[in-house]
Design a protein around this motif. Structure first.
Motif, mmCIF file in Angstrom:
data_model
loop_
_atom_site.group_PDB
_atom_site.id
_atom_site.type_symbol
_atom_site.label_atom_id
_atom_site.label_comp_id
_atom_site.label_asym_id
_atom_site.label_seq_id
_atom_site.Cartn_x
_atom_site.Cartn_y
_atom_site.Cartn_z
ATOM 1 N N UNK A 1 3.030 -5.663 3.562
ATOM 2 C CA UNK A 1 2.485 -6.594 4.551
ATOM 3 C C UNK A 1 2.990 -7.986 4.178
ATOM 4 N N UNK A 2 3.924 -8.494 4.959
ATOM 5 C CA UNK A 2 4.659 -9.700 4.591
ATOM 6 C C UNK A 2 3.953 -10.993 4.984
ATOM 7 N N UNK A 3 3.048 -10.912 5.925
ATOM 8 C CA UNK A 3 2.274 -12.101 6.296
ATOM 9 C C UNK A 3 0.896 -11.671 6.783
ATOM 10 N N UNK A 4 -0.066 -12.565 6.610
ATOM 11 C CA UNK A 4 -1.447 -12.263 6.950
ATOM 12 C C UNK A 4 -1.625 -12.180 8.460
ATOM 13 N N UNK A 5 -2.127 -11.040 8.912
ATOM 14 C CA UNK A 5 -2.426 -10.831 10.323
ATOM 15 C C UNK A 5 -3.820 -10.226 10.409
ATOM 16 N N UNK B 1 0.857 -1.191 0.000
ATOM 17 C CA UNK B 1 0.000 0.000 0.000
ATOM 18 C C UNK B 1 0.888 1.234 0.000
ATOM 19 N N UNK B 2 0.700 2.089 -0.965
ATOM 20 C CA UNK B 2 1.500 3.298 -1.065
ATOM 21 C C UNK B 2 1.160 4.312 0.018
ATOM 22 N N UNK B 3 2.153 5.122 0.376
ATOM 23 C CA UNK B 3 1.952 6.139 1.403
ATOM 24 C C UNK B 3 0.854 7.115 0.998
ATOM 25 N N UNK B 4 0.792 7.475 -0.277
ATOM 26 C CA UNK B 4 -0.243 8.396 -0.729
ATOM 27 C C UNK B 4 -1.636 7.811 -0.531
#
Length: 305
Positions: free
Chosen positions: A288-292, A238-241
């Protein structure tokens, strides 16, 4: 990118019976429903200890804050927050107010909150009821399920103000003097502007309001992450903008400045290994490297208290 889904939203500017949500109403309403009672019960006025219109208002705010669903059934979120073993049943932690504010805006059940934080305030740095009414009138001409009624919109705007601003100490009405649930968040500022009133031939002072983006140091990083994971459930980058500008994004809902948002993401990266905040060639993104599950962020925060 998360954008507004106009066709999925049925806008409403009433239901609160001209009462802002008070400090203990959500807990009172939650306990009432949890005990197996219904707002339509003949003794609801006695059991809740408020007038008939206030019973309807409590019912409205429970839905608006996501404590109950459209059928007046308690949601998982309502139980997690307000049950006797919940995270914060008496809302003693300001983090809980930020959390409720997020749900209030995101749900769009009370449409003024959704529209002002997500869209209107970005175009009008200073605004009042008349400017908001003009915005709704314009929007109603191009938006499905949005009907404009000046009196209803003005009344709803007053309730919006009372939710975030401390009431006038000189108020003649005892009920009007009760502060709204979210006043401690200090999200709205008041500006007085003087102008000529040519009809009365005198100076007129008008109150204008603003919601300025700021760093918001008081919002725990877990609440920010909860909002991100809840709002971007299928995203891995997800981009900062987007996090600053999207509908229901943390930047929009919490009125976070870009610097404040970046600082929260940097703090989150240091604290939690399942995310990373990267900057490649000026493109800043949250990975987001893993589902949380979003609720895990709430457990992390409240369990540490």
């Amino acid at each position: 990118m998360i954008v507004e889904q106009e066709q999925q939203i049925k806008y409403t500017f009433s239901g609160h019976e001209k009462f802002q949500c008070r400090q203990l109403w959500l807990k009172k309403g939650y306990d009432y429903i949890e005990s197996g009672k219904a707002f339509s019960d003949e003794d609801s006025v006695i059991e809740l200890g408020v007038g008939k219109n206030m019973v309807s208002s409590i019912r409205h705010w429970l839905k608006a804050f996501g404590i109950t669903d459209s059928n007046d059934q308690i949601t998982d979120f309502g139980t997690l927050l307000l049950s006797s073993n919940g995270f914060d049943p008496f809302l003693e932690d300001d983090a809980s107010l930020w959390l409720l504010h997020y749900h209030l805006v995101k749900s769009a059940y009370a449409s003024t909150f959704y529209l002002i934080f997500n869209e209107f305030r970005k175009d009008k740095l200073l605004f009042d009821a008349d400017l908001y009414d003009a915005y709704i009138k314009r929007k109603s001409s191009i938006t499905p399920y949005l009907n404009h009624n000046r009196n209803t919109v003005h009344t709803d705007f007053e309730i919006f103000k009372k939710m975030y601003l401390s009431s006038d100490e000189k108020s003649k009405s005892v009920e009007d003097s009760f502060s709204g649930l979210l006043t401690d968040l200090n999200l709205i500022k008041v500006t007085l502007k003087e102008a000529d009133d040519f009809i009365q031939k005198k100076k007129k002072v008008t109150e204008f309001y603003s919601i300025e983006n700021a760093e918001r140091d008081s919002i725990p990083v877990e609440i920010i992450l909860y909002a991100i994971l809840d709002n971007y459930q299928d995203s891995i980058s997800i981009g900062l903008n987007s996090l600053e500008q999207d509908f229901n994004s943390p930047g929009a809902v919490f009125a976070l400045s870009k610097a404040g948002l970046a600082a929260k993401l940097e703090e989150a990266e240091k604290k939690y290994s399942f995310i990373s905040y990267t900057d490649h060639a000026g493109i800043k993104e949250l990975q987001i490297k893993e589902k949380v599950e979003a609720v895990e962020m709430l457990r992390k925060y409240y369990d540490a208290k």
